[in-house]
Write a protein that holds these residues in place. Structure first.
Motif, PDB file in Angstrom:
ATOM      1  N   ALA A   1       0.829  -1.206   0.000  1.00  0.00           N
ATOM      2  CA  ALA A   1       0.000   0.000   0.000  1.00  0.00           C
ATOM      3  C   ALA A   1       0.866   1.260   0.000  1.00  0.00           C
ATOM      4  O   ALA A   1       0.551   2.241  -0.691  1.00  0.00           O
ATOM      5  CB  ALA A   1      -0.918  -0.004   1.220  1.00  0.00           C
ATOM      6  N   ALA A   2       1.965   1.224   0.754  1.00  0.00           N
ATOM      7  CA  ALA A   2       2.873   2.370   0.773  1.00  0.00           C
ATOM      8  C   ALA A   2       3.506   2.588  -0.599  1.00  0.00           C
ATOM      9  O   ALA A   2       3.660   3.732  -1.053  1.00  0.00           O
ATOM     10  CB  ALA A   2       3.949   2.159   1.835  1.00  0.00           C
ATOM     11  N   LYS A   3       3.867   1.494  -1.274  1.00  0.00           N
ATOM     12  CA  LYS A   3       4.432   1.616  -2.619  1.00  0.00           C
ATOM     13  C   LYS A   3       3.407   2.186  -3.592  1.00  0.00           C
ATOM     14  O   LYS A   3       3.742   3.005  -4.455  1.00  0.00           O
ATOM     15  CB  LYS A   3       4.926   0.251  -3.104  1.00  0.00           C
ATOM     16  N   ASP A   4       2.155   1.762  -3.463  1.00  0.00           N
ATOM     17  CA  ASP A   4       1.096   2.280  -4.339  1.00  0.00           C
ATOM     18  C   ASP A   4       0.884   3.773  -4.144  1.00  0.00           C
ATOM     19  O   ASP A   4       0.477   4.484  -5.079  1.00  0.00           O
ATOM     20  CB  ASP A   4      -0.217   1.528  -4.083  1.00  0.00           C
ATOM     21  N   LEU A   5       1.150   4.241  -2.935  1.00  0.00           N
ATOM     22  CA  LEU A   5       0.997   5.662  -2.636  1.00  0.00           C
ATOM     23  C   LEU A   5       2.235   6.470  -3.000  1.00  0.00           C
ATOM     24  O   LEU A   5       2.299   7.668  -2.738  1.00  0.00           O
ATOM     25  CB  LEU A   5       0.675   5.855  -1.153  1.00  0.00           C
ATOM     26  N   GLY A   6       3.238   5.805  -3.570  1.00  0.00           N
ATOM     27  CA  GLY A   6       4.411   6.513  -4.062  1.00  0.00           C
ATOM     28  C   GLY A   6       5.577   6.578  -3.100  1.00  0.00           C
ATOM     29  O   GLY A   6       6.547   7.304  -3.360  1.00  0.00           O
ATOM     30  N   ALA A   7       5.516   5.823  -2.019  1.00  0.00           N
ATOM     31  CA  ALA A   7       6.612   5.845  -1.047  1.00  0.00           C
ATOM     32  C   ALA A   7       7.816   5.083  -1.589  1.00  0.00           C
ATOM     33  O   ALA A   7       7.674   4.001  -2.161  1.00  0.00           O
ATOM     34  CB  ALA A   7       6.156   5.239   0.275  1.00  0.00           C
ATOM     35  N   GLY A   8       8.999   5.664  -1.419  1.00  0.00           N
ATOM     36  CA  GLY A   8      10.231   5.001  -1.832  1.00  0.00           C
ATOM     37  C   GLY A   8      10.739   4.045  -0.775  1.00  0.00           C
ATOM     38  O   GLY A   8      10.159   3.911   0.311  1.00  0.00           O
ATOM     39  N   GLY A   9      11.850   3.388  -1.081  1.00  0.00           N
ATOM     40  CA  GLY A   9      12.393   2.390  -0.168  1.00  0.00           C
ATOM     41  C   GLY A   9      12.794   2.970   1.169  1.00  0.00           C
ATOM     42  O   GLY A   9      12.495   2.391   2.222  1.00  0.00           O
ATOM     43  N   PHE A  10      13.448   4.129   1.168  1.00  0.00           N
ATOM     44  CA  PHE A  10      13.878   4.725   2.429  1.00  0.00           C
ATOM     45  C   PHE A  10      12.682   5.182   3.255  1.00  0.00           C
ATOM     46  O   PHE A  10      12.667   5.046   4.475  1.00  0.00           O
ATOM     47  CB  PHE A  10      14.815   5.897   2.159  1.00  0.00           C
ATOM     48  N   THR A  11      11.676   5.736   2.583  1.00  0.00           N
ATOM     49  CA  THR A  11      10.464   6.181   3.294  1.00  0.00           C
ATOM     50  C   THR A  11       9.738   5.008   3.919  1.00  0.00           C
ATOM     51  O   THR A  11       9.254   5.095   5.054  1.00  0.00           O
ATOM     52  CB  THR A  11       9.525   6.921   2.330  1.00  0.00           C
ATOM     53  N   ILE A  12       9.657   3.894   3.196  1.00  0.00           N
ATOM     54  CA  ILE A  12       9.012   2.697   3.739  1.00  0.00           C
ATOM     55  C   ILE A  12       9.759   2.201   4.971  1.00  0.00           C
ATOM     56  O   ILE A  12       9.152   1.836   5.981  1.00  0.00           O
ATOM     57  CB  ILE A  12       8.945   1.596   2.660  1.00  0.00           C
ATOM     58  N   PHE A  13      11.089   2.223   4.890  1.00  0.00           N
ATOM     59  CA  PHE A  13      11.876   1.784   6.038  1.00  0.00           C
ATOM     60  C   PHE A  13      11.675   2.720   7.229  1.00  0.00           C
ATOM     61  O   PHE A  13      11.469   2.265   8.362  1.00  0.00           O
ATOM     62  CB  PHE A  13      13.354   1.726   5.669  1.00  0.00           C
ATOM     63  N   ARG A  14      11.698   4.031   6.969  1.00  0.00           N
ATOM     64  CA  ARG A  14      11.616   5.014   8.049  1.00  0.00           C
ATOM     65  C   ARG A  14      10.226   5.090   8.664  1.00  0.00           C
ATOM     66  O   ARG A  14      10.088   5.257   9.876  1.00  0.00           O
ATOM     67  CB  ARG A  14      12.031   6.390   7.517  1.00  0.00           C
ATOM     68  N   LYS A  15       9.197   4.951   7.836  1.00  0.00           N
ATOM     69  CA  LYS A  15       7.828   5.137   8.322  1.00  0.00           C
ATOM     70  C   LYS A  15       7.139   3.846   8.740  1.00  0.00           C
ATOM     71  O   LYS A  15       6.210   3.880   9.554  1.00  0.00           O
ATOM     72  CB  LYS A  15       6.987   5.801   7.230  1.00  0.00           C
ATOM     73  N   ILE A  16       7.583   2.699   8.208  1.00  0.00           N
ATOM     74  CA  ILE A  16       6.869   1.445   8.463  1.00  0.00           C
ATOM     75  C   ILE A  16       7.758   0.407   9.129  1.00  0.00           C
ATOM     76  O   ILE A  16       7.492  -0.029  10.246  1.00  0.00           O
ATOM     77  CB  ILE A  16       6.282   0.876   7.149  1.00  0.00           C
ATOM     78  N   ILE A  17       8.822   0.023   8.431  1.00  0.00           N
ATOM     79  CA  ILE A  17       9.617  -1.109   8.901  1.00  0.00           C
ATOM     80  C   ILE A  17      10.304  -0.809  10.228  1.00  0.00           C
ATOM     81  O   ILE A  17      10.213  -1.604  11.180  1.00  0.00           O
ATOM     82  CB  ILE A  17      10.653  -1.511   7.831  1.00  0.00           C
ATOM     83  N   PHE A  18      10.989   0.326  10.303  1.00  0.00           N
ATOM     84  CA  PHE A  18      11.721   0.624  11.534  1.00  0.00           C
ATOM     85  C   PHE A  18      10.797   0.794  12.746  1.00  0.00           C
ATOM     86  O   PHE A  18      11.041   0.188  13.795  1.00  0.00           O
ATOM     87  CB  PHE A  18      12.598   1.856  11.353  1.00  0.00           C
TER      88      PHE A  18
END
Length: 278
Positions: A177-194
């Motif tokens: 869902a984050a990728k569909d909203l245009g989030a990049g790899g670093f943003t996904i890591f910073r906002k979701i994974i971490f």
């Protein structure tokens, strides 16, 4: 009534655990506290615990903190790229990679440290390879860098595994869902994974920071006995000086760091998967 009887019967299953805790935790701890809070002449004293502030002991504590903090930070920096790479593998390759990671842990601890001594010595494997490719040898033997390499090597799996467990529980749909909203790899890591991996990170910090601070075998072998952690001083008080009172007092002082770390971890876990941090 029958339900209560069933609960009472099941409670007997904890008897071996209670015996283990009493025999191997409670009683040894009571002995350590008894020696820590008394002296050779008897009577209550805090001098053994307060001895941690002596210049020699304080220097060892500071060096131990430097090693423990450095080891913890390096393990964190190494763990996340490895965990993210493992997450992209299929189940079979992921299991094999984890097997390779924990394989050295099946070997005797002393043998692993001695192997690093052979690698890092002045005439060791590392300098031999550097000379083969035309580079100058490096003096890592009996240094703080050698101790750091040893503790990072030994405790890295204890950081990787809890972080991997936390990351593997993240729903893939959230990342999609984050990728569909245009989030990049670093943003996904910073906002979701971490943020979602913080509980595993906190567990890893406790399992790496505490033993790396209290370790003494690694510094004995890789440091050549020239650089002493607080664990070395405690070990010497028990085995060489035979001063159980001072050794116990220093041990109780170190125990405070363990309690603080555990309290910090439990507080953040209870506040909801690390949400308190964010």
């Amino acid at each position: 009534m029958n339900k209560l009887k069933g609960i009472n019967k099941r409670s007997w299953l904890s008897t071996p655990y209670l015996i283990w805790i009493i025999g191997f935790t409670v009683i040894p701890m009571a002995v350590i506290f008894r020696y820590a809070l008394s002296g050779p002449e008897g009577g209550f004293t805090l001098a053994n615990v307060a001895a941690i502030a002596d210049p020699v002991h304080l220097k060892a504590v500071i060096f131990s903190l430097e090693i423990a903090v450095g080891c913890t930070l390096i393990c964190i920096l190494l763990s996340y790229p490895l965990v993210l790479a493992l997450r992209r593998l299929n189940l079979g390759k992921r299991g094999f990679a984890l097997f390779v990671l924990i394989l050295p842990m099946w070997m005797n601890f002393i043998l692993r440290v001695l192997a690093w001594q052979m690698i890092l010595s002045n005439n060791g494997i590392l300098n031999l390879l550097l000379q083969k490719i035309g580079l100058e040898p490096v003096a890592l033997a009996n240094s703080g860098a050698a101790i750091m390499i040893g503790v990072v090597y030994d405790y890295l799996p204890y950081m990787v595994l809890p972080i991997f467990n936390a990351v593997s529980e993240i729903d893939e749909d959230i990342i999609d869902a984050a990728k569909d909203l245009g989030a990049g790899g670093f943003t996904i890591f910073r906002k979701i994974i971490f943020p979602l991996s913080v509980p595993g990170l906190l567990s890893g910090i406790v399992m790496v920071f505490v033993p790396s601070m209290t370790s003494f075998v690694i510094s004995d072998i890789l440091g050549g006995g020239k650089l002493q952690l607080i664990g070395n001083i405690i070990e010497q008080e028990f085995t060489k000086s035979m001063n159980w009172y001072l050794g116990s007092g220093l041990s109780v002082s170190l125990m405070i760091f363990v309690l603080i770390s555990m309290a910090f971890t439990m507080r953040n876990d209870m506040e909801g998967k690390g949400s308190a941090i964010w």
